[in-house]
Design an enzyme around this catalytic site. Sequence first.
Site, PDB file in Angstrom:
ATOM      1  N   ASP A 273       0.827  -1.199   0.000  1.00 30.03           N
ATOM      2  CA  ASP A 273       0.000   0.000   0.000  1.00 30.03           C
ATOM      3  C   ASP A 273       0.873   1.264   0.000  1.00 30.03           C
ATOM      4  O   ASP A 273       1.873   1.339   0.725  1.00 30.03           O
ATOM      5  CB  ASP A 273      -0.852  -0.033   1.277  1.00 30.03           C
ATOM      6  CG  ASP A 273      -1.962   0.993   1.298  1.00 30.03           C
ATOM      7  OD1 ASP A 273      -2.834   0.933   0.418  1.00 30.03           O
ATOM      8  OD2 ASP A 273      -1.973   1.849   2.210  1.00 30.03           O
TER       9      ASP A 273
ATOM     10  N   GLU B 218       1.645  -0.606  -4.989  1.00 29.38           N
ATOM     11  CA  GLU B 218       0.568   0.345  -5.257  1.00 29.38           C
ATOM     12  C   GLU B 218       1.213   1.723  -5.199  1.00 29.38           C
ATOM     13  O   GLU B 218       1.468   2.267  -4.127  1.00 29.38           O
ATOM     14  CB  GLU B 218      -0.547   0.247  -4.212  1.00 29.38           C
ATOM     15  CG  GLU B 218      -1.760   1.070  -4.615  1.00 29.38           C
ATOM     16  CD  GLU B 218      -2.201   2.124  -3.613  1.00 29.38           C
ATOM     17  OE1 GLU B 218      -3.261   2.721  -3.820  1.00 29.38           O
ATOM     18  OE2 GLU B 218      -1.487   2.384  -2.618  1.00 29.38           O
TER      19      GLU B 218
END
Length: 586
Positions: A231, A305
């Site tokens: 993330d 990401e």
Amino acid sequence: MTRIDSTTAPTSATDAVTVHAAGVAEGSWWRDAVIYQVYPRSFADANGDGVGDLPGITAHLDHLVELGVDALWLSPFYRSPQKDAGYDVADYRDVDPLFGTLDDFDVLLEAAHARGVRVVVDLVPNHTSDQHVWFQAALAADEGSPERGRYLFREGRGTGGEEPPNNWQSIFGGPAWTRTTRADGTPGQWYLHLFDSSQPDLDWSNPEVRSEFEDVLRFWLDRGVDGFRVDVAHGMVKADGLPDWDGHVAMVDGADGTDGTDGTDAVNGSGNSGPMFDQDGVHEIYRAWRRILDSYDGDRAMVAEAWVEPLSRLARYVRADEMHQAFNFSFLVAGWDAARLRGVVEASFRANDAVGAPTTWVLSNHDVVRHASRLGLAEPEHRPNGLFASDPQPDAELGLRRARAASLLMLGLPGSSYVYQGEELGLPDHTSLDDAVRQDPAFFRTGGAEAGRDGCRIPMPWEADAPAYGFSPDGAAWLPQPASYAAHAADVERATPGSTFDLYRTALRVRKAEHLGTGDLTWLGVFAHDPHVVALRNRDVVVLANLGGAAVTLPAGAEILVASGELTQDAGATAVPSDTTVWYRA
Ligand code: NOJ
């Protein structure tokens, strides 16, 4: 009507431009994998509390096997107060009771592996929850203490420290700083949170933070996971001194990701730059993680990401000693425009081939309006952060038609593709949610100016005739499902030839049989600059997407392998209508 005939069809190297050469057919699994994103709270609820859980996922694994995906990526299921739907982690080594237990995770992992499906878990290293023991200890500790040194606490500006330490804004809206209160009730230091105030950013210059996450990696690798989705992978290292920045940060950016040489860049390289993103120092973290993953057997992989543009900059995350993949958001934001799509595809291969990494593709995830809705908007390249009932609504039929065509184009490209749960059913967003049920912190932090991401996170419809469409045993659902979901229910689609599920299932089967994921890409010369058609050859399969109004007639004898919509006949020849993709052999 455009016609491909023997005089215009690209038969020689002179009228065909090869963009990417084929790789080995049997390489590392992640190079050509189709990876299915499970958003646990909305996938399937086994215990009836209205929130999806790990046993629910285990119970529906056969849906994924029938679909034909290679791996699943689980969005966070760790202990969390759920202020950002689990992207606010309070304990990285445990399962939140909302989703089950560690035993439930082990059962899921084993069941997936038994079916030949790999499992990638989400790692959230940029920030913790404010309920994490580290942050609680930091709040209780003195300014300048080691406890505070794990996060980014700073004195405020202004005579009494009443101004935030810099001018950064949270991606969810409002300032990226929150001021603490001392035990005696007086105002204290500020802490940085690029997202919600319940998600304090960690200080990655602190070796203790680094070693903690290396340990977390090992915890899940030891349990047997096949990899990690990382993330905010571009955000962990901030520029020295945390300087002011007047740019705009967003998870969803407006540039097209190319490097400016294709002439399609409106805003070249205007991704999330700025002192909080894409700092050079972040790469050393991934080199260290790569060494850890490489020390395990079984070809474990990491995907970044990182909303970074242009793609040549993003490719730095997938150099040989760093991550294995990075999400290609430039493809997601390309809209429904042939020149732009070609530009992104070319730039993607140019950037990734240069570092020996596979290119990835993605059209939807839990942060963006689903492509079945997005592509039905008047301006498909416009990507609002969710839709209100009062917004112009997507054309559902057009959106689904284009979504199917876009998906078939994506799955025909070499590389690895990500599929977000429900897109295989053609699910649209819920575009008329009552504000009273919204949960996304972006809705609240923008004071209701942005609808936020709840509309793309609606619980899955499994059975058309069951309460909550079979999402939970008794009809509970943490967000209401729109009535349109009945027609998309998995039980109906699985049994309906030509359904979106049937399209994905067929496409994945052909993709595998033809080794398209490790294939090559040559533009069909006749369409190389066509404003309405994207057409390429991958091994001996032609992938042709018609984005224009006029039908495209295929060469006589074209053997149709799969089509995203009904094809028509034109004087005995097969024609591809508007907003339709076809795979054929000629
Ligand atoms: C990206 C995740 O996909 C999103 O859902 C989350 O809100 C932010 N990172 C913060 O963790």
